[in-house]
Design an enzyme around this catalytic site. Structure first.
Site, PDB file in Angstrom:
ATOM      1  N   HIS A 159       5.873   5.513  11.492  1.00  0.00           N
ATOM      2  CA  HIS A 159       5.293   5.393  10.122  1.00  0.00           C
ATOM      3  C   HIS A 159       4.344   6.378   9.982  1.00  0.00           C
ATOM      4  CE1 HIS A 159       3.860   4.009   6.588  1.00  0.00           C
ATOM      5  NE2 HIS A 159       3.495   2.642   6.643  1.00  0.00           N
ATOM      6  N   ARG A 214      11.827   3.704   2.895  1.00  0.00           N
ATOM      7  CA  ARG A 214      11.379   2.837   3.941  1.00  0.00           C
ATOM      8  C   ARG A 214      12.709   1.898   3.931  1.00  0.00           C
ATOM      9  NH1 ARG A 214       6.203  -1.213   4.106  1.00  0.00           N
ATOM     10  NH2 ARG A 214       5.295   0.876   4.783  1.00  0.00           N
ATOM     11  N   LYS A 220      26.238  -3.451  -1.631  1.00  0.00           N
ATOM     12  CA  LYS A 220      27.667  -3.250  -1.823  1.00  0.00           C
ATOM     13  C   LYS A 220      28.360  -2.930  -0.826  1.00  0.00           C
ATOM     14  CE  LYS A 220      27.389  -2.854  -6.904  1.00  0.00           C
ATOM     15  NZ  LYS A 220      27.587  -2.006  -7.954  1.00  0.00           N
ATOM     16  N   ARG A 262       0.744  -1.352  -0.146  1.00  0.00           N
ATOM     17  CA  ARG A 262      -0.021  -0.091   0.122  1.00  0.00           C
ATOM     18  C   ARG A 262       0.815   1.233  -0.145  1.00  0.00           C
ATOM     19  NH1 ARG A 262      -2.738  -4.110   1.570  1.00  0.00           N
ATOM     20  NH2 ARG A 262      -0.866  -4.543   2.832  1.00  0.00           N
ATOM     21  N   THR A 263       1.766   1.372   0.885  1.00  0.00           N
ATOM     22  CA  THR A 263       2.707   2.674   1.146  1.00  0.00           C
ATOM     23  C   THR A 263       3.221   2.975  -0.303  1.00  0.00           C
ATOM     24  OG1 THR A 263       2.954   1.977   3.337  1.00  0.00           O
ATOM     25  CG2 THR A 263       4.092   4.040   2.280  1.00  0.00           C
TER      26      THR A 263
HETATM   27  C1  NCD Z   1       2.525  -1.387   7.983  1.00  0.00           C
HETATM   28  C2  NCD Z   1       4.163  -1.363   7.987  1.00  0.00           C
HETATM   29  O1  NCD Z   1       4.764  -1.516   6.970  1.00  0.00           O
HETATM   30  O2  NCD Z   1       4.493  -0.867   8.916  1.00  0.00           O
HETATM   31  N1  NCD Z   1       2.042  -1.527   6.766  1.00  0.00           N
HETATM   32  C3  NCD Z   1       1.666  -0.092   5.894  1.00  0.00           C
HETATM   33  O3  NCD Z   1       2.531   0.452   5.637  1.00  0.00           O
HETATM   34  N2  NCD Z   1       0.345  -0.110   5.795  1.00  0.00           N
HETATM   35  C4  NCD Z   1       1.993  -2.331   9.027  1.00  0.00           C
HETATM   36  C5  NCD Z   1       2.687  -3.882   9.045  1.00  0.00           C
HETATM   37  O4  NCD Z   1       3.511  -4.078   8.426  1.00  0.00           O
HETATM   38  O5  NCD Z   1       2.189  -4.520   9.851  1.00  0.00           O
END
Ligand code: NCD
Length: 313
Positions: free
Chosen positions: A129, A101, A80, A50-51
């Site tokens: 997050h 991320r 590397k 999703r993100t």
């Molecule tokens: C979450 C994450 O990646 O922290 N998902 C997200 O970004 N919607 C939640 C999770 O991984 O449990």
């Protein structure tokens, strides 16, 4: 240089501004600014559905460009031995903003020091997050215009789950009453909630067995999964609160059941069609509106950078 690495990077007035842009974008896509001269680097060194997809879709909607890696943890020069510091320096040469991320919970500190373009935190290990928290708040505010005093029960892996850390901080700004139901302690995994997130935030912690009794009082029930990938040893038997056909009837009729997803066993699939289950549609869709709004806000905050509103013909 403005970054969005943590909830505290935006004032409450700015958060309201982002939510307002998201509301306007949902009503009318012509509200978007034209970003055809902008490019983001989408650098995901941990799995994401999703993100990542919503950020990239948002940038497409804005008419902008994206440079990305299919799986940055395997395909970038991190393999590397390149440092995050050098990675940020490099990405800044090719993009106007970085959406990042990574599993190291401290990467935002490095970004703040070394990035020459704005960085948006799309997940920092077990840390934060913040864009998920914004979309969660937006989802709650769409249902109740005044959220102060609403009661929310937050359940699951509260130690390792980054979404709840950002969410608790954000909801506290808005005066919600927060109840926490952490997964059980276990010989191999310590589910204590980090002090950092709770020291100044009034939350009431409840036992898994008592959570059912709280359900009739709750306006929002926020479920999260056990973050199995964060455990060094074996997870063992972890007990955690679950929503299913047996207890859903205890939840208020106008309540919202939310989940950042992905979902495992904490929400039974047979309640997905319940009208209170907002996680598959409203919450996921809000990810797109909020991230589009945030990109607009981050890339055009300075009046110097303001472009005319584009016509989406
Ligand atoms: C979450 C994450 O990646 O922290 N998902 C997200 O970004 N919607 C939640 C999770 O991984 O449990």
């Amino acid at each position: 240089m403005r970054h969005f690495l943590s909830i505290s990077d935006l004032s409450k007035a700015e958060i309201e501004q982002v939510l307002e842009i998201a509301t306007n974008i949902e009503k009318n896509w012509q509200f978007c600014r034209n970003m055809n001269n902008k490019c983001i680097a989408s650098f995901f060194a941990e799995p994401s559905t999703r993100t990542r997809f919503s950020f990239e879709r948002a940038m497409h909607w804005l008419g902008g460009r994206i440079v990305t890696a299919a799986d940055a943890s395997a395909s970038s020069s991190l393999t590397k031995g390149e440092s995050l510091k050098d990675t940020f320096r490099t990405l800044g040469q090719y993009s106007d903003a970085i959406v990042m991320r990574h599993s190291d919970q401290n990467w935002p500190i490095i970004a703040r020091q070394f990035s020459r373009v704005p960085v948006i935190n799309a997940g920092s290990g077990s840390g934060e997050h913040p864009t998920q928290a914004l979309l969660d708040l937006h989802t709650i505010k769409q249902k109740w215009s005044n959220v102060s005093g609403l009661k929310i029960l937050i359940c699951g892996d509260l130690k390792n789950g980054r979404t709840v850390h950002s969410l608790i901080e954000l909801l506290n700004l808005y005066g919600l009453k927060i109840y926490l139901c952490p997964a059980s302690d276990n010989a191999n995994c310590d589910f204590n909630i980090p002090e950092k997130y709770l020291s100044e935030i009034p939350c009431k912690t409840v036992e898994i067995c008592d959570a059912n009794d709280l359900l009739p009082e709750m306006d929002v029930v926020y479920m999260t999964r056990i973050q199995k990938e964060r455990f060094k040893g074996i997870c063992g038997n972890i007990d955690f609160f679950k929503i299913n056909k047996d207890n859903i009837s205890k939840i208020k009729e106008n309540a919202a059941i939310l989940h950042p997803l992905p979902r495992n066993e904490e929400i039974s699939e047979d309640i997905d069609d319940d009208p209170r289950a907002d996680y598959h549609e409203r919450q996921v869709r809000n990810g797109l509106y909020i991230r589009t709004a945030l990109l607009d806000f981050m890339l055009y905050t300075s009046p110097m950078h303001r472009n005319p509103i584009r016509s989406c013909s």
